[in-house]
Enzyme design. Structure first.
Site, short mmCIF file in Angstrom:
data_model
loop_
_atom_site.label_atom_id
_atom_site.label_comp_id
_atom_site.label_asym_id
_atom_site.label_seq_id
_atom_site.Cartn_x
_atom_site.Cartn_y
_atom_site.Cartn_z
N HIS A 19 21.82 -30.51 1.11
CA HIS A 19 22.00 -31.15 -0.19
C HIS A 19 20.20 -31.64 -0.29
O HIS A 19 19.47 -31.82 0.35
CB HIS A 19 22.64 -32.59 0.05
CG HIS A 19 22.64 -33.46 -1.08
ND1 HIS A 19 22.95 -32.98 -2.42
CD2 HIS A 19 22.60 -34.75 -1.22
CE1 HIS A 19 22.84 -34.00 -3.22
NE2 HIS A 19 22.60 -35.09 -2.58
N ASP B 288 21.31 -38.37 3.85
CA ASP B 288 19.95 -38.54 3.10
C ASP B 288 19.07 -39.64 3.34
O ASP B 288 17.75 -39.39 3.16
CB ASP B 288 20.46 -38.99 1.50
CG ASP B 288 21.19 -37.36 0.90
OD1 ASP B 288 20.97 -36.37 1.39
OD2 ASP B 288 22.00 -37.78 0.26
#
EC number: 1.1.1.86
Length: 346
Positions: free
Chosen positions: A65, A41
């Site tokens: 995600h 991320d």
């Protein structure tokens, strides 16, 4: 990265040994119909910034995600279809389940602002099929539901509870004069053994592995734990829904992950992580019979996580996957190398 290719690092070795084509951005991206971003991320913004300049018109961008879209607020070119296929486990487990001809439970979603050709859902289904997810179950969700439920699950039952409970149970066993090596193995491999029953029959089957008296005891302990931890779980849920949790995490990214790395160091130096190896075999049923507290912790944590997510408006499919269904796959990582492994791969 070009330097990774030149140095032929471990990622390059893994990819080439498994017959993946390896090259740099400029060589691969412009010709790709589907580009899948599987980077951490923290790296998404810079990676996506580079990708968007190179991706051809009307191509598709895939995430595993949705943090970059939901919490960071990334804007993607309008002609690019944006989808998500989110297996509910670490990437290492996705690979292991695929290799044995199965798959892991997976959520799929299409970014509502980036589906100009109305092809996103079909592409997401095809991608999830290609990794074997259809064997375990594929449910349609949304970017927001996946992110909020993922964060809540990891902070509570999936990682937070397993980690804290491992340390707590080990220390309690040592206080009660239990052999450190036995205590360590009971906990390290106990989570995996006990949560295996969750795959096949949920909490009911897990509890049914206990005798009647032990089942009653586990139930009573579980109810006490729920009362104690309910306010804490609610605070986690509130901070995640408001964005406070993500904001603090991104601040830590900017500070070279100081809080994260400090936490990892502390965990690595705990008595549980440093405990000796127990070489004898522990029978499967013994993990249940000697793990009543562990079972009570699992029951209370699963129920609390699910209930808080549902109350917050998260759809049941996402709440279920992130409170119960992913748990055995996280427990597998502890079984391999205790808590350090879990902390590294999540």
């Amino acid at each position: 990265k070009k330097n990774s290719i030149l140095k032929k690092n471990q990622s390059w070795i893994n990819a080439t040994q498994n017959n993946f084509k390896v090259d740099d951005y400029e060589s691969l991206i412009p010709n790709a119909d589907l580009v899948i971003n599987l980077t951490p991320d923290k790296q998404h913004h810079n990676v996506i910034k580079t990708l968007q300049k190179l991706m051809k018109k009307n191509s598709c961008l895939g995430y595993s995600h949705g943090f970059n879209i939901v919490e960071f607020g990334e804007t993607i070119r309008k002609d690019i279809t944006v989808i998500m296929v989110a297996p509910k486990c670490p990437g290492t487990e996705v690979r292991e389940e695929y290799k044995r001809g199965f798959g892991v439970p997976t959520l799929i979603a299409v970014h509502d602002k980036n589906d100009i050709h109305q092809q996103g859902l079909d592409i997401a289904k095809a991608w999830s099929f290609s990794i074997g997810a259809h064997h375990a179950g594929v449910l349609e969700s949304s970017f927001v539901a996946e992110v909020k439920s993922d964060l809540m699950g990891e902070q509570t039952i999936l990682c937070g509870m397993l980690q804290t409970a491992s340390l707590l149970c080990y220390d309690k066993l040592i206080q009660n004069k239990c052999d450190p090596a036995y205590a360590s193995k009971l906990i390290q491999h106990g989570w995996e053994t006990i949560t295996e029953s969750l795959k096949h029959g949920g909490i009911t089957l897990m509890m049914d592995r206990l005798s009647n008296s032990x089942k009653i005891r586990a139930y009573k302990i579980s109810e006490k734990i729920k009362k104690i931890l309910s306010p804490l779980f609610q605070k986690h849920m509130d901070d995640i829904i408001s964005g406070e949790f993500s904001s603090e995490m991104m601040k830590d990214w900017s500070n070279n992950d100081k809080k994260l790395l400090d936490c990892r160091r502390k965990i690595k130096n705990t008595s549980f992580e440093q405990s000796p190896i127990y070489k004898e075999k522990i029978p499967e049923q013994e993990y249940y019979d000697h793990g009543i507290l562990m079972i009570a912790i699992l029951k209370s944590g699963i129920e609390l996580s699910f209930e808080k997510m549902i109350t917050a408006g998260i759809i049941e499919e996402s709440a279920y996957y992130e409170s119960l269904h992913e748990l055995p796959l996280i427990a597998n990582t502890i079984s391999r190398k205790k808590l350090y492994e879990m902390n590294k791969v999540i």
